[in-house]
Design a protein around this motif. Structure first.
Motif, PDB file in Angstrom:
ATOM      1  N   ARG A 279      13.765  56.323 -10.178  1.00  0.00           N
ATOM      2  CA  ARG A 279      12.358  56.430  -9.787  1.00  0.00           C
ATOM      3  C   ARG A 279      11.625  55.112 -10.026  1.00  0.00           C
ATOM      4  N   SER A 280      10.435  55.022  -9.455  1.00  0.00           N
ATOM      5  CA  SER A 280       9.544  53.906  -9.779  1.00  0.00           C
ATOM      6  C   SER A 280       8.845  54.291 -11.075  1.00  0.00           C
TER       7      SER A 280
ATOM      8  N   ARG B 188       6.398  53.593 -13.831  1.00  0.00           N
ATOM      9  CA  ARG B 188       5.238  52.720 -14.084  1.00  0.00           C
ATOM     10  C   ARG B 188       4.623  52.969 -15.456  1.00  0.00           C
TER      11      ARG B 188
ATOM     12  N   MET C 124      10.004  48.814  -8.212  1.00  0.00           N
ATOM     13  CA  MET C 124       9.868  47.790  -7.173  1.00  0.00           C
ATOM     14  C   MET C 124       8.382  47.712  -6.815  1.00  0.00           C
TER      15      MET C 124
ATOM     16  N   THR D 261       5.140  45.058  -5.007  1.00  0.00           N
ATOM     17  CA  THR D 261       4.756  43.791  -4.378  1.00  0.00           C
ATOM     18  C   THR D 261       3.429  43.333  -4.990  1.00  0.00           C
TER      19      THR D 261
ATOM     20  N   ARG E 153      13.299  62.602  -1.554  1.00  0.00           N
ATOM     21  CA  ARG E 153      13.491  61.894  -0.285  1.00  0.00           C
ATOM     22  C   ARG E 153      13.807  62.884   0.821  1.00  0.00           C
TER      23      ARG E 153
HETATM   24  C1  LIG Z   1       9.178  47.134  -0.596  1.00  0.00           C
HETATM   25  C2  LIG Z   1       8.504  48.045  -1.604  1.00  0.00           C
HETATM   26  C3  LIG Z   1       7.243  47.709  -2.079  1.00  0.00           C
HETATM   27  C4  LIG Z   1       6.614  48.507  -3.031  1.00  0.00           C
HETATM   28  N1  LIG Z   1       5.406  48.104  -3.525  1.00  0.00           N
HETATM   29  C5  LIG Z   1       4.840  48.785  -4.530  1.00  0.00           C
HETATM   30  C6  LIG Z   1       3.648  48.293  -5.137  1.00  0.00           C
HETATM   31  O1  LIG Z   1       3.134  47.240  -4.776  1.00  0.00           O
HETATM   32  N2  LIG Z   1       3.119  48.998  -6.159  1.00  0.00           N
HETATM   33  C7  LIG Z   1       3.690  50.147  -6.615  1.00  0.00           C
HETATM   34  O2  LIG Z   1       3.169  50.733  -7.558  1.00  0.00           O
HETATM   35  N3  LIG Z   1       4.845  50.657  -6.050  1.00  0.00           N
HETATM   36  C8  LIG Z   1       5.423  49.989  -5.035  1.00  0.00           C
HETATM   37  N4  LIG Z   1       6.599  50.446  -4.476  1.00  0.00           N
HETATM   38  C9  LIG Z   1       7.211  51.691  -4.975  1.00  0.00           C
HETATM   39  C10 LIG Z   1       7.017  52.867  -4.006  1.00  0.00           C
HETATM   40  O3  LIG Z   1       5.641  53.235  -4.013  1.00  0.00           O
HETATM   41  C11 LIG Z   1       7.896  54.043  -4.484  1.00  0.00           C
HETATM   42  O4  LIG Z   1       9.251  53.687  -4.353  1.00  0.00           O
HETATM   43  C12 LIG Z   1       7.663  55.311  -3.695  1.00  0.00           C
HETATM   44  O5  LIG Z   1       6.346  55.773  -3.885  1.00  0.00           O
HETATM   45  C13 LIG Z   1       8.614  56.441  -4.111  1.00  0.00           C
HETATM   46  O6  LIG Z   1       8.471  56.745  -5.483  1.00  0.00           O
HETATM   47  P1  LIG Z   1       9.762  56.803  -6.419  1.00  0.00           P
HETATM   48  O7  LIG Z   1      10.440  55.475  -6.307  1.00  0.00           O
HETATM   49  O8  LIG Z   1       9.262  57.088  -7.806  1.00  0.00           O
HETATM   50  O9  LIG Z   1      10.629  57.920  -5.928  1.00  0.00           O
HETATM   51  C14 LIG Z   1       7.237  49.684  -3.508  1.00  0.00           C
HETATM   52  C15 LIG Z   1       8.518  50.016  -3.024  1.00  0.00           C
HETATM   53  C16 LIG Z   1       9.148  49.193  -2.095  1.00  0.00           C
HETATM   54  C17 LIG Z   1      10.547  49.545  -1.624  1.00  0.00           C
END
Ligand SMILES: Cc1cc2nc3c(=O)[nH]c(=O)nc-3n(C[C@H](O)[C@H](O)[C@H](O)COP(=O)(O)O)c2cc1C
Length: 204
Positions: A11-12, A14, A148, A150, A189
């Motif tokens: 997961r992302s 944070r 991840m 940006t 997903r």
């Molecule tokens: C190319 C890319 C850019 C992203 N940019 C950001 C961002 O700037 N800030 C952020 O908090 N999450 C960012 N994300 C994370 C996505 O928001 C996150 O993967 C998506 O919401 C799904 O959540 P999960 O990874 O927890 O399943 C980014 C993901 C990708 C692949």
């Protein structure tokens, strides 16, 4: 944790504890990142590991200023439990307390074609995101939280100047790193049946 479990739970993350991440762990993340494929095996990726409190504060202030319109004037009302409000609370905390995250890594790639007048950023990005995804999976495997993002794009010229990044280098991602706070479920997903076409575009 096996590879498939890591992919299903990457997961992302944070919400991260302020506890420092040992330098060996940060280096190991880069080790695994650099096991990735790159175009022509160019391996022109570079990683700026940022742990200095002053730099982290600078980055937090940059984000807070640049993202002020998105962050809003204040948090949503306490009794608002909608998904939008929960996301807004999470995002505000993520940005406004970014300096409390013990480390972040800027993934970057050097120009593969120094003789070209203008390097093709698509070519460069495609060779840094393989490493970036490896890094995220390695963090998951090591019990670290990462995401991840940006975030550098909030004010890329300022980020370049602050960290001394030359114009010939493309930035890939800003990855906060720390020990996760709380619990995170698996990724959500689409089912694969919705994304696979057979033989022709659009043919299920
Ligand atoms: C190319 C890319 C850019 C992203 N940019 C950001 C961002 O700037 N800030 C952020 O908090 N999450 C960012 N994300 C994370 C996505 O928001 C996150 O993967 C998506 O919401 C799904 O959540 P999960 O990874 O927890 O399943 C980014 C993901 C990708 C692949």
């Amino acid at each position: 944790m096996d590879l498939f479990e890591a992919m299903e739970t990457c997961r992302s993350i944070r919400r991260l504890k302020p506890d420092p991440v040992p330098d060996e762990m940060l280096e190991r993340l880069v080790y695994y990142a650099t096991r990735a494929a790159s175009a022509g095996n160019s391996q022109l990726w570079r990683f700026i590991i940022v742990t200095d409190p002053g730099d982290r504060r600078w980055f937090r202030d940059m984000l807070a200023t640049a993202l002020a319109p998105t962050l809003g004037d204040g948090p949503p009302a306490d009794d608002d439990h909608s998904l939008a409000a929960r996301n807004q609370r999470m995002y505000r905390r993520f940005v406004l307390e970014f300096d409390k995250i013990p480390a972040f890594i800027l993934t970057a790639v050097e120009n593969a074609f120094p003789s070209a007048e203008k390097p093709d950023p698509h070519y460069m990005w495609s060779s840094v995101f393989t490493a970036t995804q490896n890094l995220l999976l390695a963090a998951r495997g090591m019990g670290l939280g990462a995401a991840m993002t940006t975030n550098h794009l909030a004010n890329e010229p300022a980020v370049r100047e602050h960290f001394g990044i030359p114009a010939t280098v493309e930035l890939g991602a800003t990855i906060p790193i720390g020990f996760p706070e709380g619990r995170y479920g698996p990724v959500t997903r689409q089912p694969v049946s919705e994304v696979i076409y057979r033989d022709r575009w659009g043919k299920m």
